[in-house]
Motif scaffolding. Sequence first.
Motif, PDB file in Angstrom:
ATOM      1  N   LYS A   1     -65.650  70.835  -3.116  1.00 50.84           N
ATOM      2  CA  LYS A   1     -66.435  69.891  -2.309  1.00 50.84           C
ATOM      3  C   LYS A   1     -66.764  68.642  -3.119  1.00 50.84           C
ATOM      4  O   LYS A   1     -66.732  67.522  -2.597  1.00 50.84           O
ATOM      5  CB  LYS A   1     -67.731  70.549  -1.843  1.00 50.84           C
ATOM      6  CG  LYS A   1     -67.563  71.571  -0.742  1.00 50.84           C
ATOM      7  CD  LYS A   1     -68.915  72.082  -0.264  1.00 50.84           C
ATOM      8  CE  LYS A   1     -68.754  73.073   0.879  1.00 50.84           C
ATOM      9  NZ  LYS A   1     -70.070  73.584   1.337  1.00 50.84           N
ATOM     10  N   ALA A   2     -67.083  68.829  -4.398  1.00 42.42           N
ATOM     11  CA  ALA A   2     -67.403  67.693  -5.269  1.00 42.42           C
ATOM     12  C   ALA A   2     -66.221  66.734  -5.337  1.00 42.42           C
ATOM     13  O   ALA A   2     -66.385  65.515  -5.224  1.00 42.42           O
ATOM     14  CB  ALA A   2     -67.761  68.190  -6.665  1.00 42.42           C
ATOM     15  N   ARG A   3     -65.011  67.306  -5.491  1.00 40.26           N
ATOM     16  CA  ARG A   3     -63.808  66.470  -5.558  1.00 40.26           C
ATOM     17  C   ARG A   3     -63.658  65.618  -4.295  1.00 40.26           C
ATOM     18  O   ARG A   3     -63.346  64.431  -4.358  1.00 40.26           O
ATOM     19  CB  ARG A   3     -62.570  67.365  -5.738  1.00 40.26           C
ATOM     20  CG  ARG A   3     -61.265  66.563  -5.868  1.00 40.26           C
ATOM     21  CD  ARG A   3     -60.064  67.493  -5.795  1.00 40.26           C
ATOM     22  NE  ARG A   3     -60.189  68.564  -6.770  1.00 40.26           N
ATOM     23  CZ  ARG A   3     -59.910  68.406  -8.058  1.00 40.26           C
ATOM     24  NH1 ARG A   3     -59.469  67.247  -8.510  1.00 40.26           N
ATOM     25  NH2 ARG A   3     -60.044  69.429  -8.886  1.00 40.26           N
ATOM     26  N   LYS A   4     -63.909  66.228  -3.150  1.00 40.51           N
ATOM     27  CA  LYS A   4     -63.762  65.493  -1.879  1.00 40.51           C
ATOM     28  C   LYS A   4     -64.768  64.330  -1.790  1.00 40.51           C
ATOM     29  O   LYS A   4     -64.435  63.245  -1.314  1.00 40.51           O
ATOM     30  CB  LYS A   4     -63.950  66.449  -0.709  1.00 40.51           C
ATOM     31  CG  LYS A   4     -62.807  67.441  -0.544  1.00 40.51           C
ATOM     32  CD  LYS A   4     -63.047  68.393   0.618  1.00 40.51           C
ATOM     33  CE  LYS A   4     -61.896  69.389   0.757  1.00 40.51           C
ATOM     34  NZ  LYS A   4     -62.125  70.361   1.871  1.00 40.51           N
ATOM     35  N   PHE A   5     -66.002  64.584  -2.258  1.00 40.74           N
ATOM     36  CA  PHE A   5     -67.002  63.518  -2.225  1.00 40.74           C
ATOM     37  C   PHE A   5     -66.635  62.384  -3.187  1.00 40.74           C
ATOM     38  O   PHE A   5     -66.796  61.208  -2.859  1.00 40.74           O
ATOM     39  CB  PHE A   5     -68.387  64.081  -2.568  1.00 40.74           C
ATOM     40  CG  PHE A   5     -69.108  64.650  -1.380  1.00 40.74           C
ATOM     41  CD1 PHE A   5     -69.716  63.808  -0.453  1.00 40.74           C
ATOM     42  CD2 PHE A   5     -69.166  66.016  -1.168  1.00 40.74           C
ATOM     43  CE1 PHE A   5     -70.380  64.321   0.659  1.00 40.74           C
ATOM     44  CE2 PHE A   5     -69.831  66.541  -0.067  1.00 40.74           C
ATOM     45  CZ  PHE A   5     -70.442  65.697   0.851  1.00 40.74           C
ATOM     46  N   TYR A   6     -66.119  62.720  -4.383  1.00 38.72           N
ATOM     47  CA  TYR A   6     -65.715  61.688  -5.334  1.00 38.72           C
ATOM     48  C   TYR A   6     -64.556  60.856  -4.780  1.00 38.72           C
ATOM     49  O   TYR A   6     -64.539  59.625  -4.895  1.00 38.72           O
ATOM     50  CB  TYR A   6     -65.298  62.322  -6.661  1.00 38.72           C
ATOM     51  CG  TYR A   6     -66.412  63.003  -7.413  1.00 38.72           C
ATOM     52  CD1 TYR A   6     -67.713  62.534  -7.354  1.00 38.72           C
ATOM     53  CD2 TYR A   6     -66.152  64.141  -8.199  1.00 38.72           C
ATOM     54  CE1 TYR A   6     -68.741  63.171  -8.051  1.00 38.72           C
ATOM     55  CE2 TYR A   6     -67.167  64.780  -8.896  1.00 38.72           C
ATOM     56  CZ  TYR A   6     -68.462  64.289  -8.814  1.00 38.72           C
ATOM     57  OH  TYR A   6     -69.468  64.914  -9.502  1.00 38.72           O
ATOM     58  N   GLU A   7     -63.603  61.550  -4.179  1.00 41.56           N
ATOM     59  CA  GLU A   7     -62.447  60.836  -3.621  1.00 41.56           C
ATOM     60  C   GLU A   7     -62.866  59.956  -2.443  1.00 41.56           C
ATOM     61  O   GLU A   7     -62.355  58.842  -2.283  1.00 41.56           O
ATOM     62  CB  GLU A   7     -61.369  61.839  -3.204  1.00 41.56           C
ATOM     63  CG  GLU A   7     -60.689  62.506  -4.409  1.00 41.56           C
ATOM     64  CD  GLU A   7     -59.764  63.642  -4.010  1.00 41.56           C
ATOM     65  OE1 GLU A   7     -59.791  64.041  -2.817  1.00 41.56           O
ATOM     66  OE2 GLU A   7     -59.027  64.151  -4.885  1.00 41.56           O
ATOM     67  N   SER A   8     -63.808  60.443  -1.635  1.00 39.48           N
ATOM     68  CA  SER A   8     -64.327  59.632  -0.524  1.00 39.48           C
ATOM     69  C   SER A   8     -65.036  58.391  -1.052  1.00 39.48           C
ATOM     70  O   SER A   8     -64.915  57.291  -0.493  1.00 39.48           O
ATOM     71  CB  SER A   8     -65.292  60.453   0.335  1.00 39.48           C
ATOM     72  OG  SER A   8     -64.643  61.531   0.952  1.00 39.48           O
ATOM     73  N   ALA A   9     -65.788  58.565  -2.133  1.00 40.01           N
ATOM     74  CA  ALA A   9     -66.498  57.442  -2.742  1.00 40.01           C
ATOM     75  C   ALA A   9     -65.515  56.385  -3.232  1.00 40.01           C
ATOM     76  O   ALA A   9     -65.741  55.176  -3.048  1.00 40.01           O
ATOM     77  CB  ALA A   9     -67.367  57.927  -3.893  1.00 40.01           C
ATOM     78  N   LEU A  10     -64.415  56.825  -3.832  1.00 36.89           N
ATOM     79  CA  LEU A  10     -63.430  55.872  -4.353  1.00 36.89           C
ATOM     80  C   LEU A  10     -62.640  55.198  -3.234  1.00 36.89           C
ATOM     81  O   LEU A  10     -62.195  54.057  -3.386  1.00 36.89           O
ATOM     82  CB  LEU A  10     -62.483  56.583  -5.326  1.00 36.89           C
ATOM     83  CG  LEU A  10     -63.124  56.952  -6.674  1.00 36.89           C
ATOM     84  CD1 LEU A  10     -62.186  57.807  -7.501  1.00 36.89           C
ATOM     85  CD2 LEU A  10     -63.508  55.690  -7.429  1.00 36.89           C
ATOM     86  N   ARG A  11     -62.447  55.892  -2.132  1.00 36.98           N
ATOM     87  CA  ARG A  11     -61.807  55.234  -0.977  1.00 36.98           C
ATOM     88  C   ARG A  11     -62.733  54.165  -0.402  1.00 36.98           C
ATOM     89  O   ARG A  11     -62.284  53.099   0.023  1.00 36.98           O
ATOM     90  CB  ARG A  11     -61.467  56.268   0.100  1.00 36.98           C
ATOM     91  CG  ARG A  11     -60.217  57.085  -0.204  1.00 36.98           C
ATOM     92  CD  ARG A  11     -59.720  57.817   1.039  1.00 36.98           C
ATOM     93  NE  ARG A  11     -60.698  58.769   1.541  1.00 36.98           N
ATOM     94  CZ  ARG A  11     -60.788  60.043   1.140  1.00 36.98           C
ATOM     95  NH1 ARG A  11     -59.963  60.486   0.204  1.00 36.98           N
ATOM     96  NH2 ARG A  11     -61.694  60.841   1.650  1.00 36.98           N
ATOM     97  N   LEU A  12     -64.038  54.485  -0.393  1.00 33.71           N
ATOM     98  CA  LEU A  12     -65.016  53.532   0.153  1.00 33.71           C
ATOM     99  C   LEU A  12     -65.185  52.339  -0.773  1.00 33.71           C
ATOM    100  O   LEU A  12     -65.297  51.195  -0.325  1.00 33.71           O
ATOM    101  CB  LEU A  12     -66.361  54.248   0.337  1.00 33.71           C
ATOM    102  CG  LEU A  12     -67.476  53.487   1.053  1.00 33.71           C
ATOM    103  CD1 LEU A  12     -67.090  53.192   2.491  1.00 33.71           C
ATOM    104  CD2 LEU A  12     -68.762  54.315   1.027  1.00 33.71           C
ATOM    105  N   GLU A  13     -65.197  52.600  -2.082  1.00 38.14           N
ATOM    106  CA  GLU A  13     -65.393  51.525  -3.070  1.00 38.14           C
ATOM    107  C   GLU A  13     -64.514  51.821  -4.278  1.00 38.14           C
ATOM    108  O   GLU A  13     -64.951  52.456  -5.240  1.00 38.14           O
ATOM    109  CB  GLU A  13     -66.868  51.460  -3.473  1.00 38.14           C
ATOM    110  CG  GLU A  13     -67.230  50.237  -4.281  1.00 38.14           C
ATOM    111  CD  GLU A  13     -68.701  50.195  -4.636  1.00 38.14           C
ATOM    112  OE1 GLU A  13     -69.018  49.652  -5.712  1.00 38.14           O
ATOM    113  OE2 GLU A  13     -69.530  50.705  -3.855  1.00 38.14           O
TER     114      GLU A  13
END
Length: 563
Positions: free
Chosen positions: A438-450
Amino acid sequence: MEVIREQVVFLLEQGLHDSAEMLGCFLMCATTSTNDLSPSIRAENMVLFGDALYGKKEYKRALNMYKQALQQCRVTSKQSMAIGRNAVPSIGSRPSSTNFTHLGSINENEVRYKIGLCHLAVHDTRAALSEMEGIPSKARSLRINLTLAKLYRTTGYDRAAIASYRECLRQCPCILEAIVALAELGVASKEIQSLFPQAQMKSARMPTDNYDPSRWLPRFTDGHCGMASLDYKGGLEHFNNLSQRFPNNVHILLETAKAEGALGRVDEAVHVFEKSRQFDPFNVTAMDEYAMLLRTRGESTELNRLVHDLLNIDPTRPEVWVASAVLWETRDDKMRALTYAEKSMRVDDRHTTAYLVKGDLSLSLSCSEAAVTAFRKAQSLKPDLRSYQGLVRAYLAISKHKEALCAAREAMKAMPHSAKALTLVGDVYANNPDGREKARKFYESALRLEPGYLGAVLSLADLQRVEGKNEEAVMLLQRYLKNWADDAMHTKLAQILAATNKLGESFSHYQAALSINPQNEAAKKGLERLEKQMKGVDPDALEQEEENEGEDVDADQEEVEFL
């Protein structure tokens, strides 16, 4: 006596309170020793003497005098009402609408207001609020409403504070502090702007002076509402627009700098703060925020100069002691830094950055419960990303994972389009082996956003290192280092390379980190360990030996003291 009264009035108008108090003693002598004076004249004399005492900051003496004046006002009011009841009205006459609180130049409501100010000056907030609430709402002037609004906010009555601030704006739309306060209390920008007089706002559509408030007040309101709702990008856009129109406006420069800092644009924020100091070198407001950014950049010389300047300007301001705390933290004297942070709170117990600094210091001193308390207080005063980040770190330090996740989700709810908030949730999940996916998904989402948010990059690299995916972590960091030269990223890469026994490459990255930020403690300690490794010494074993030696010395010392 009339001549003395006129002279006391003149001295008060000139701001000569010491002289007014001395002459007022003669006026009070005439007031108390003469029996044929009316209560209204006595009240006027007492208020004049009270004003002189208040100007001298002798608040308790002034309070006593104002209360006596108020008593005289009530005596006159009763006498006037008795006369009114006994008088026989002539045929066709109307009932009198005289306001008996106005006695010559004395207004009972103004006296009550002055009594409230005296209570405030001696830090009796409840008594001040009680006194001012006794003033009828229709009789409250602009300054009474503004003081009431501040009192309500200080005592936690947010709804009443909002109502009073609204009334201030109805009376005068240029009460900018009311706009800022309403924004911080969660009132929407459109709702605030609806309080501005419509006749004035219509002039915004006419070719008028660029300095006409009707032309910039809406954007000013939008900017502060954006910052208060943690929409830092939106707030920055409005303040940038205002700074182009008013390039040397210190307030706008400071708000722009704070917005840049909140977005993680440290260099840009420092540049704007420097610009504000060039224009107004004696400003103290928000200089603690500037100090915190200088610490981040490792500019200890400039930070030392800033604190020296602030202490010479006004040591009674809370910002000065927060900046001092930050300076001593950089000198690795954390206990002294904590003392200064707490001193700032004693100066102003609602100064948010003092609690943020205390929270950080408490965490570094392994006082995690104290850190939770400090960050919670900061969040209650003025929520921002730093208070959420601090809470998450503090809760994780005491293994309260549910509370940490709750705080991180609060941040994500408050900032739904923030990469930093997404990363914060990821950090909580990464702390638990079962939550790493789950942590990986949140980090990847953050990098897609910014894509440029380095915090998410560092967290993702840490996660990959923990999972044993060192090569992936190295590739990720090297890819971002091509575009962003950041000391934290060099340090993280150096740590991973050292762990994979690539000591030469690790050494060069530690050096790169320290060339960017000489105060980077992680890089300093990492380089020390690396040098031991390169000499063929096990740094972990050496540290254990040093600890054991320290324990032996302590034991020997205890034995000597016992003997």
